[in-house]
Structures are given as structure tokens and as C-alpha cells.
Design a protein around this motif. Structure first.
Motif, short mmCIF file in Angstrom:
data_model
loop_
_atom_site.label_atom_id
_atom_site.label_comp_id
_atom_site.label_asym_id
_atom_site.label_seq_id
_atom_site.Cartn_x
_atom_site.Cartn_y
_atom_site.Cartn_z
N PHE A 144 71.76 33.00 73.51
CA PHE A 144 70.83 32.07 72.87
C PHE A 144 71.37 31.53 71.55
O PHE A 144 70.82 30.58 71.00
N THR A 145 72.45 32.13 71.05
CA THR A 145 73.10 31.59 69.86
C THR A 145 74.17 30.57 70.20
O THR A 145 74.76 29.97 69.31
N ASP A 146 74.43 30.40 71.49
CA ASP A 146 75.44 29.45 71.96
C ASP A 146 74.74 28.13 72.31
O ASP A 146 73.92 28.07 73.22
N ALA A 147 75.07 27.08 71.57
CA ALA A 147 74.39 25.79 71.76
C ALA A 147 74.57 25.25 73.17
O ALA A 147 73.64 24.67 73.75
N GLU A 148 75.74 25.46 73.75
CA GLU A 148 75.99 24.95 75.10
C GLU A 148 75.14 25.70 76.12
O GLU A 148 74.59 25.09 77.05
N CYS A 149 75.02 27.01 75.95
CA CYS A 149 74.17 27.79 76.85
C CYS A 149 72.70 27.40 76.70
O CYS A 149 71.99 27.24 77.70
N ARG A 150 72.24 27.24 75.49
CA ARG A 150 70.83 26.89 75.26
C ARG A 150 70.46 25.56 75.89
O ARG A 150 69.32 25.36 76.31
N SER A 151 71.40 24.66 75.95
CA SER A 151 71.11 23.32 76.47
C SER A 151 71.34 23.21 77.97
O SER A 151 71.14 22.14 78.55
N CYS A 152 71.72 24.31 78.61
CA CYS A 152 72.08 24.26 80.04
C CYS A 152 70.89 24.64 80.91
O CYS A 152 70.24 25.66 80.69
N PHE A 153 70.63 23.84 81.93
CA PHE A 153 69.52 24.10 82.87
C PHE A 153 69.73 25.39 83.64
O PHE A 153 68.78 25.99 84.15
N LEU A 196 60.45 32.99 75.81
CA LEU A 196 60.14 33.91 76.91
C LEU A 196 61.41 34.45 77.54
O LEU A 196 61.50 35.64 77.87
N LEU A 197 62.42 33.58 77.68
CA LEU A 197 63.69 34.02 78.23
C LEU A 197 64.34 35.06 77.34
O LEU A 197 64.88 36.06 77.82
N GLN A 198 64.32 34.81 76.05
CA GLN A 198 64.94 35.75 75.12
C GLN A 198 64.22 37.09 75.12
O GLN A 198 64.86 38.15 75.06
N LYS A 199 62.90 37.07 75.23
CA LYS A 199 62.14 38.31 75.31
C LYS A 199 62.52 39.09 76.57
O LYS A 199 62.67 40.32 76.54
N ARG A 200 62.67 38.37 77.67
CA ARG A 200 63.05 39.03 78.91
C ARG A 200 64.48 39.58 78.83
O ARG A 200 64.78 40.66 79.36
N TYR A 201 65.36 38.85 78.17
CA TYR A 201 66.74 39.31 77.98
C TYR A 201 66.74 40.65 77.24
O TYR A 201 67.41 41.61 77.64
N GLN A 202 65.98 40.71 76.15
CA GLN A 202 65.93 41.93 75.35
C GLN A 202 65.32 43.09 76.13
O GLN A 202 65.78 44.23 76.03
N SER A 203 64.30 42.79 76.93
CA SER A 203 63.67 43.83 77.74
C SER A 203 64.64 44.38 78.77
O SER A 203 64.74 45.59 78.99
N SER A 204 65.38 43.48 79.43
CA SER A 204 66.36 43.89 80.43
C SER A 204 67.51 44.64 79.78
O SER A 204 67.99 45.66 80.30
N PRO A 258 62.83 22.37 80.58
CA PRO A 258 64.28 22.12 80.42
C PRO A 258 65.10 22.76 81.53
O PRO A 258 66.30 22.51 81.62
N PHE A 259 64.45 23.55 82.39
CA PHE A 259 65.16 24.24 83.46
C PHE A 259 64.88 23.64 84.83
O PHE A 259 65.12 24.28 85.86
N ASN A 260 64.38 22.40 84.85
CA ASN A 260 64.18 21.69 86.11
C ASN A 260 65.48 21.07 86.59
O ASN A 260 66.26 20.54 85.79
N VAL A 261 65.67 21.10 87.90
CA VAL A 261 66.75 20.35 88.55
C VAL A 261 66.08 19.45 89.58
O VAL A 261 65.37 19.94 90.47
N SER A 262 66.28 18.14 89.46
CA SER A 262 65.64 17.18 90.37
C SER A 262 66.65 16.66 91.38
O SER A 262 67.78 16.30 91.02
N ILE A 263 66.23 16.65 92.63
CA ILE A 263 67.09 16.20 93.73
C ILE A 263 66.30 15.22 94.60
O ILE A 263 65.17 15.50 95.00
N GLU A 291 58.98 27.33 73.93
CA GLU A 291 58.34 28.56 74.37
C GLU A 291 59.09 29.17 75.57
O GLU A 291 59.13 30.39 75.73
N GLU A 292 59.67 28.31 76.38
CA GLU A 292 60.45 28.80 77.52
C GLU A 292 61.64 29.62 77.04
O GLU A 292 61.96 30.67 77.59
N TYR A 293 62.32 29.13 76.01
CA TYR A 293 63.46 29.87 75.47
C TYR A 293 63.01 31.19 74.85
O TYR A 293 63.70 32.21 74.98
#
Length: 437
Positions: free
Chosen positions: A380-389, A72-80, A5-10, A68-70
Motif C-alpha cells: 500500500f506504500t507503492d504508488a503503482e500497486c495502489r493504482s492497479c486494479f 478495507l484491503l489494508q485491514k485484511r492484509y494485516q489480519s492475514s 477502482p477494482f472493476n474490470v470492464s469487458i 474506503e476500499e483501500y
């Protein structure tokens, strides 16, 4: 496997590029491989090499499960957020300022960092040092160089204590540049201040109007800052922040020409900052500045064009954003903003606002409930943020804006809006570099 979900294609001519904001990797593939990849992701048999598939997986461009990507991101957020090995402090050495900018968001008062506050902070640092690998400081204001004596004295203490504890120490300065004479630059460099941000809002007639002396002197501030920059670049890594609104953004290139004429090309970086009208319940100049401000999307497009120009003048480089753990000091448990009178904040934007004080350095273990609003911020509780690449590169963006309904749209990193231009600029820069050998 499915696309991240975090790909940007050009697409650029017959070439296809994929940038993944989680891994920070950019991959070029052929048009043929791009079509085969689309078929593969849609469950259609396709001729795609094992080598390419492996690279796509390693670069996190193909994932087994997007959720699973989300995770992992959330785990890293908490660690940071809860990193106990690094401590950071933003220290206001002077809430007073020698400038009187009409867009300032602080309610300033002529107060220098008190001796009692310095002693109390050193006691806090002594408690933390045994568990730290690194400690960093941002010297802030008002204008921090008005409190230079406190800055230098504390710096000496920080260096001595960190060396004794085998802890890495570094510092950054946010300054208007007016007091950045050569002696001061040397003093700063000797005290592990390696970077400084300086404000210049355009050519002289623009800058002097937007950043005048508080004394009311008609001499202006631009020429002295330029004079200081000529020697500052020999001691510090300088970045110039150009604060823009609807009235001055068109004159930003004129500033680059002046910097070039003063022999500063390739010696410092220049970037744009967006002016935002902030009204947090206290009387500040910023509260009345709303009519001039650009929207976030307008600013993103201006920023993209400006960076192209700045690169031509050798005041910027092409780069792609890196994935971050947390967006800023405000949401990290082991970071604090220390006011000149010992008051504690979590956000830079809160400095000078008694409504946002979370505690006092004399009793730093007993902060009030305002602290929790920052530490509970969760993109991660913000729907707009969760859906953003762009989530991995901003992690919810500015928490201060996100928690203010009238500024919610200002929270986002501009990469959300100008990603295509920035990726293409990076690709072009890499091609030019390769062509020149």
C-alpha cells in the motif's frame, strides 16, 4: 456512489461484463444497462433498476468512497499477515538434489534434515499447537524425496500431535517426480500429503536437457517421471509446472500431447512457470541464465495462449483469480521456511543462501534484523500497486522481487497483463457449460 477502482470492464458483442477483483464477482449486464450505469456514475439521471443497483453494491462494483476500499484491503492484509490461528512451515528435507538444472536458483549441498533439527521443530510446534486451528506443511528441497525418511518420520509426528490437539493438518510436496514411485505415493497419501507439484519442461529432448540427472547419466529423466505420473494421479492431486524461457515455450503443446497419449487427460493440471535469472550474491546456476528469460508481459501473453491449449487437452480449467489477504509465506508472521541444517528463512527463494538466513531453529524466538525486511513489506506504500486494479488478487505480488530493483517488474501477477483474455476465456467456458446442459 462511484465505480470501484477494482472493476474490470469487458465488452463482448452486445453484452457487457464487470469483474471486480475485490469481491471476485463477475456480472453480466446489457448494453442498455451499461450506458445507464455510465450516466448514473457521471451524475446524470438514468433509468437503472433498483435490483441492478443493489447487486452492483453487494458485488462491490459501486462503492461510496474508493479510499474506503483501500482501507478495507489494508485491514485484511494485516489480519492475514498476523493470523495466529494458522501456522505454516516449508521444510527442506534435503538441500541436495538428484537433478542438475541449469536455471536452479539454489546453492545446493548434499544435506539431509538433521535429527536435531527435527526435534527442535517439534518443540516449536508443541508450543504453537494450543493456539492453532490448522497447521500445514510444504515439503521442499533441493529434492525433498531424497530426505524421505525424515519426511515420513516428521509427518507421523505431525499427524499424532495435531490429532491430539484437535488441529487440522495437511501437506503439499514440491518434487521433480523422479523418485515418486507407487510405494512412495501411498506413503505420502497415508501421511496427509494430498497435493504434489512436479516439474516437466517439455517433450523428452527438451526436458532431458533442462532437467538432467546430477550424476551425468545420459538416460534422461523424462520417461521415468511419466511412468511415475501414471500411478501418482491415483493417490495425489498432481499439478505439472512447465518452466519456460525463450527457447522451449513453443514446445509446451508437444508435452500436452504426450501426457494425453499416456492417459493423463483430466487427471492432472498443467501450468506454466516463468524462468527468472536470480543473482542474490551467491554462486547459483540461475545467476547466469538471464539471456533466455522472458519478460513478465511476454510471459503473460504466452501463458494465456497456453491455457487455452491446455483446456482443449483437459489439463486446465477456466477460472478467475480470488482476492487474497497476503501474497505469500515471506510476509506472514506465523509462517517459516526451515532449512535442512536448522537455519530459518522467510522466502523459498532464499533457501541455501546464508545471506538470507534470519535465525536458527534452536533459538527460533531470537531472529535477526533480516526478518523485519519481510514483515515490513507493504504494497500500500507503492504508488503503482495502489493504482492497479489487480491489487486485491496479488497484494503486491512477490516480495522478493519487489525489494530487488533489478526484479521490480517481475513482482506482478500475470493477471495484470492478460486479464482480458482470462475473463473472456472464463465467460466462454461458462457459456459452453450452460449450452451443454
Amino acid at each position: 456512489m462511484q465505480p470501484s477502482p477494482f472493476n474490470v470492464s469487458i465488452r463482448r458483442g452486445d453484452k457487457h461484463y464487470i469483474f471486480n477483483t475485490f469481491s471476485g464477482k463477475l456480472l453480466q449486464i446489457s448494453h442498455k444497462d451499461s450506458e445507464a450505469l455510465d450516466q448514473y456514475c457521471n451524475g446524470i439521471e438514468a433509468q437503472i433498476s433498483p435490483e441492478l443497483l443493489l447487486k452492483l453494491v453487494v458485488y462491490r462494483m459501486l462503492v461510496a468512497d474508493g479510499e474506503e476500499e483501500y482501507a478495507l484491503l489494508q485491514k485484511r492484509y494485516q489480519s492475514s499477515q498476523q493470523n495466529p490461528r494458522h501456522y505454516a512451515a516449508t521444510i527442506v528435507t534435503s538441500l541436495g538434489c538428484n537433478f542438475d538444472c541449469p536455471y536452479c536458483y539454489e546453492a545446493k549441498s548434499p544435506s539431509i534434515l538433521t535429527k536435531e533439527t527435527q526435534i527442535a521443530f517439534l518443540q516449536l510446534l508443541d508450543e504453537k499447537l494450543p493456539t492453532l486451528n490448522s497447521f500445514s506443511v510444504t515439503w521442499f528441497g533441493g529434492e525433498p524425496l531424497l530426505g524421505k525418511n525424515a519426511l515420513l518420520a516428521l509427518s507421523d509426528q505431525f499427524i499424532h500431535r495435531c490429532e491430539s490437539a484437535n488441529v487440522d493438518y495437511s501437506a503439499t510436496l514440491i518434487t521433480n517426480g523422479y523418485l515418486l514411485d507407487e510405494k512412495t505415493c501411498l506413503q505420502l497419501r497415508e501421511r496427509n500429503v494430498y497435493r504434489a507439484q512436479v516439474g516437466l519442461d517439455g517433450p523428452p529432448e527438451i526436458h532431458n536437457r533442462m532437467r538432467p540427472l546430477a550424476s551425468g547419466s545420459g538416460s534422461g529423466t523424462f520417461d521415468r517421471i511419466i511412468e511415475n505420473l501414471r500411478h501418482a494421479v491415483e493417490y495425489l492431486k498432481i499439478s505439472i509446472r512447465v518452466n519456460i524461457d525463450r527457447h522451449n515455450f513453443a514446445r509446451a503443446e508437444d508435452l500436452l500431447k504426450i501426457l494425453e497419449a499416456n492417459g493423463l487427460s483430466g487427471k492432472l493440471m498443467v501450468y506454466l512457470g516463468r524462468l527468472v535469472s536470480i543473482d542474490d550474491g551467491i554462486p547459483t546456476p540461475s545467476a547466469a541464465y538471464h539471456s533466455c528469460c522472458l519478460t513478465n508481459q511476454e510471459f503473460a501473453q504466452i501463458e494465456s495462449a497456453f491455457m487455452d491449449t491446455a483446456r482443449r487437452y483437459k489439463f486446465a480449467e477456466s477460472w478467475l483469480p480470488k482476492s487474497v489477504g497476503t501474497p505469500c509465506t515471506a510476509v506472514r508472521t506465523n509462517e517459516i521456511v526451515l532449512g535442512s541444517k536448522g537455519e530459518l528463512y522467510k522466502c523459498w527463494d532464499s533457501v541455501g543462501n546464508p545471506l538470507e538466513v534470519i535465525g536458527h531453529i534452536s533459538d527460533y524466538n531470537n531472529c535477526n534484523t533480516r526478518l523485519q525486511k519481510w514483515l515490513k513489506y507493504n504494497p500500500f506504500t507503492d504508488a503503482e500497486c495502489r493504482s492497479c486494479f489487480a491489487l486485491p488478487v496479488c497484494m503486491g505480488g512477490c516480495a522478493h522481487y519487489a525489494m530487488n530493483p533489478s526484479h521490480y517488474d517481475n513482482r506482478c501477477d500475470t493477471f495484470r497483463y492478460n486479464h482480458r483474455e482470462r475473463i473472456l476465456a472464463y465467460i466462454e467456458a461458462q457459456e459452453q457449460k450452460a449450452a451443454s446442459g
